[in-house]
Design a protein around this motif. Structure first.
Motif, mmCIF file in Angstrom:
data_model
loop_
_atom_site.group_PDB
_atom_site.id
_atom_site.type_symbol
_atom_site.label_atom_id
_atom_site.label_comp_id
_atom_site.label_asym_id
_atom_site.label_seq_id
_atom_site.Cartn_x
_atom_site.Cartn_y
_atom_site.Cartn_z
ATOM 1 N N GLN A 166 33.623 42.735 53.589
ATOM 2 C CA GLN A 166 34.901 42.392 52.954
ATOM 3 C C GLN A 166 35.016 43.257 51.710
ATOM 4 O O GLN A 166 34.278 43.057 50.738
ATOM 5 C CB GLN A 166 34.902 40.922 52.532
ATOM 6 N N VAL A 167 35.901 44.238 51.768
ATOM 7 C CA VAL A 167 36.032 45.185 50.647
ATOM 8 C C VAL A 167 37.173 44.741 49.736
ATOM 9 O O VAL A 167 38.299 44.542 50.197
ATOM 10 C CB VAL A 167 36.294 46.613 51.170
ATOM 11 N N PHE A 168 36.879 44.587 48.450
ATOM 12 C CA PHE A 168 37.880 44.141 47.475
ATOM 13 C C PHE A 168 38.503 45.351 46.791
ATOM 14 O O PHE A 168 37.809 46.109 46.117
ATOM 15 C CB PHE A 168 37.239 43.219 46.435
ATOM 16 N N LEU A 169 39.811 45.506 46.980
ATOM 17 C CA LEU A 169 40.525 46.626 46.365
ATOM 18 C C LEU A 169 41.562 46.084 45.389
ATOM 19 O O LEU A 169 42.023 44.950 45.537
ATOM 20 C CB LEU A 169 41.249 47.441 47.447
ATOM 21 N N GLY A 173 41.259 45.464 36.382
ATOM 22 C CA GLY A 173 41.469 44.150 35.749
ATOM 23 C C GLY A 173 42.227 43.150 36.598
ATOM 24 O O GLY A 173 42.625 42.092 36.115
ATOM 25 N N SER A 174 42.417 43.440 37.905
ATOM 26 C CA SER A 174 43.210 42.526 38.734
ATOM 27 C C SER A 174 42.420 41.292 39.187
ATOM 28 O O SER A 174 42.996 40.363 39.747
ATOM 29 C CB SER A 174 43.772 43.264 39.955
ATOM 30 N N GLY A 175 41.112 41.320 38.952
ATOM 31 C CA GLY A 175 40.297 40.150 39.297
ATOM 32 C C GLY A 175 39.385 40.368 40.498
ATOM 33 O O GLY A 175 38.887 39.398 41.071
ATOM 34 N N LYS A 176 39.132 41.610 40.866
ATOM 35 C CA LYS A 176 38.291 41.900 42.040
ATOM 36 C C LYS A 176 36.902 41.278 41.901
ATOM 37 O O LYS A 176 36.452 40.522 42.765
ATOM 38 C CB LYS A 176 38.125 43.426 42.243
ATOM 39 N N THR A 278 43.601 42.602 45.791
ATOM 40 C CA THR A 278 43.810 41.555 44.774
ATOM 41 C C THR A 278 45.085 41.867 43.990
ATOM 42 O O THR A 278 45.258 42.963 43.460
ATOM 43 C CB THR A 278 42.626 41.460 43.784
ATOM 44 N N CYS A 279 45.979 40.885 43.931
ATOM 45 C CA CYS A 279 47.289 41.078 43.302
ATOM 46 C C CYS A 279 47.486 40.015 42.232
ATOM 47 O O CYS A 279 47.633 38.837 42.556
ATOM 48 C CB CYS A 279 48.402 40.885 44.331
ATOM 49 N N PRO A 280 47.495 40.399 40.953
ATOM 50 C CA PRO A 280 47.744 39.393 39.926
ATOM 51 C C PRO A 280 49.165 38.841 40.052
ATOM 52 O O PRO A 280 50.114 39.616 40.207
ATOM 53 C CB PRO A 280 47.572 40.160 38.606
ATOM 54 N N LEU A 304 45.863 39.666 51.541
ATOM 55 C CA LEU A 304 46.112 39.670 50.095
ATOM 56 C C LEU A 304 45.398 38.500 49.431
ATOM 57 O O LEU A 304 45.255 37.427 50.030
ATOM 58 C CB LEU A 304 47.614 39.528 49.838
ATOM 59 N N ILE A 305 44.975 38.737 48.189
ATOM 60 C CA ILE A 305 44.455 37.641 47.372
ATOM 61 C C ILE A 305 45.339 37.595 46.130
ATOM 62 O O ILE A 305 45.476 38.609 45.434
ATOM 63 C CB ILE A 305 42.997 37.896 46.952
#
Ligand SMILES: Nc1nc2c(ncn2[C@@H]2O[C@H](COP(=O)(O)OP(=O)(O)OP(=O)(O)O)[C@@H](O)[C@H]2O)c(=O)[nH]1
Ligand SMILES: [Mg+2]
Length: 369
Positions: A166-169, A173-176, A278-280, A304-305
């Motif tokens: 699971q790759v977090f992109l 500072g978006s919270g990855k 990751t989307c703030p 999306l997160i």
């Protein structure tokens, strides 16, 4: 109130079947997409489960009379809210000079709907989708919720059966890293063997940050600086169920760093890797779209997160973005606390953040397999 659950091959088919069986007065309160089968003798099939309840049918309108009568005219006038000037007294005629809005019924369904959408900062595309087919007299809160539920997808598949990598992109500072730590802890708690690879050897303190989280949950972590080290890390973690991969925040302008990340990610097999963006929730829709387009150039984003829901009063910009890119949402975060401030995305957890809706949302059958 009785809830009914129905499973079909797609959301559209499920709704069609439900309407065929129960009539059109149904209110959908949750939707769940998943894959079934895939054993030795059965083919993998996509399924969609919807949960709904029935509302009372409105009395059917009287069949239209052939000839237009005076009463019909009065009704038309009332509907149009523009009386024939010839029939008005002088005072009434003066009143017609007031701004049009004054003359409108303040309770107008469309107006109130638009007010709720404004309050939630819902963007144009999703707004037109919600207002399309909206009827005066509809229960506003329910109708808006219905439309949002049918327009935002939830990634139940990835929540319940995550691919190995699971790759977090996401932007800086978006919270990855924080979200990755929360999710690592969640899957560890449900019994999975979890490991962490971080590709972020660039930001000062990045490794120390992820190492502190990993140590707190006794999760192994490896820092990878180059392509050869990825092969080593993958080999080291070959027996694990799940490997969460942290990445560095990218500025689109940093061509060298973009190229570096692209090279590192090319070593993860497509079929065993998901890419989570990751989307703030604090970011404007336009900016989210720009970020998405940037990452989508080199990897197909799987889901999306939405992060930092606690920092904004409106989830509308994110919902509009998710609707536009047609990607499912897998997790939501609402605070800096690790591991607590994490929720599995569900129609309920997302609609709960809408304001101005006059209804109480209750969880229904929301446990995940
Ligand atoms: N209020 C709030 N803060 C959050 C949330 N998630 C993360 N943060 C904070 O946001 C800041 C950045 O989080 P990180 O996880 O370091 O973000 P990142 O995307 O890894 O950042 P880079 O590695 O620098 O690209 C930290 O102070 C986090 O505590 C959230 O849901 N709510
Ligand atoms: Mg980070």
């Amino acid at each position: 109130m009785q809830y009914i659950t129905l499973v079909s091959d797609s959301y559209e088919k499920a709704v069609e079947e439900a309407k065929r069986k129960y009539g059109s007065s149904l209110r959908i309160i949750s939707r769940k997409e998943y894959t079934s089968g895939g054993g030795i003798f059965t083919r993998k099939r996509r399924k969609c489960e919807i949960t709904f309840y029935l509302v009372e049918e409105k009395p059917a309108k009287e069949e239209k009379k052939k000839n237009v009568t005076r009463q019909d005219l009065a009704e038309f006038e009332q509907e149009a809210r523009t009386p024939d000037p010839e029939t008005l007294t002088s005072q009434e005629r003066l009143d017609t000079l007031k701004p049009a809005r004054d003359l409108e019924n303040v309770d107008s369904t469309q107006d109130r709907a638009a007010e709720i959408l404004d309050k939630n900062e819902i963007g144009m595309s999703l707004r037109s989708h919600i207002l399309d087919g909206f009827e005066a007299g509809d229960d506003l809160s329910l109708a808006i919720c219905d439309k949002i539920i049918s327009s935002v997808m939830i990634d139940h598949e990835n929540q319940a059966h995550p691919r190995k990598y699971q790759v977090f992109l996401g932007p800086t500072g978006s919270g990855k890293t924080t979200t990755l730590a929360k999710i690592a802890s969640l899957y560890k708690t449900v019994g999975k063997n979890v490991g962490i690879i971080t590709l972020d050897s660039y930001r000062i303190g990045a490794y120390e940050q992820i190492k502190a989280f990993a140590d707190a949950f006794s999760i192994p972590v490896m820092l990878v600086r180059g392509e050869d080290e990825i092969i080593l890390a993958k080999d080291q973690f070959r027996s694990l169920d799940l490997v969460l991969v942290d990445t560095m925040g990218l500025s689109p302008a940093d061509a060298a760093l973009n190229l570096k990340l692209r090279g590192l990610l090319s070593l993860f097999g497509e079929s065993e890797t998901s890419y989570l963006l990751t989307c703030p929730a604090t970011t404007r829709t336009e900016d989210m779209l720009r970020i998405y387009r940037h990452y989508a150039q080199f990897k197909k984003i799987s889901s999306l997160i939405v992060t930092k829901l606690d920092e904004t009063g409106s989830i509308g910009p994110f919902l509009t973005f998710a609707y536009e890119v047609k990607l499912p949402v897998s997790f939501c975060t609402n605070g800096q606390g690790v591991p607590d401030d994490l929720m599995k995305a569900s129609t309920l957890s997302l609609t709960e953040y809408l304001t101005g809706l006059d209804m109480e949302l209750k969880p229904v059958n929301d446990q995940l397999s």
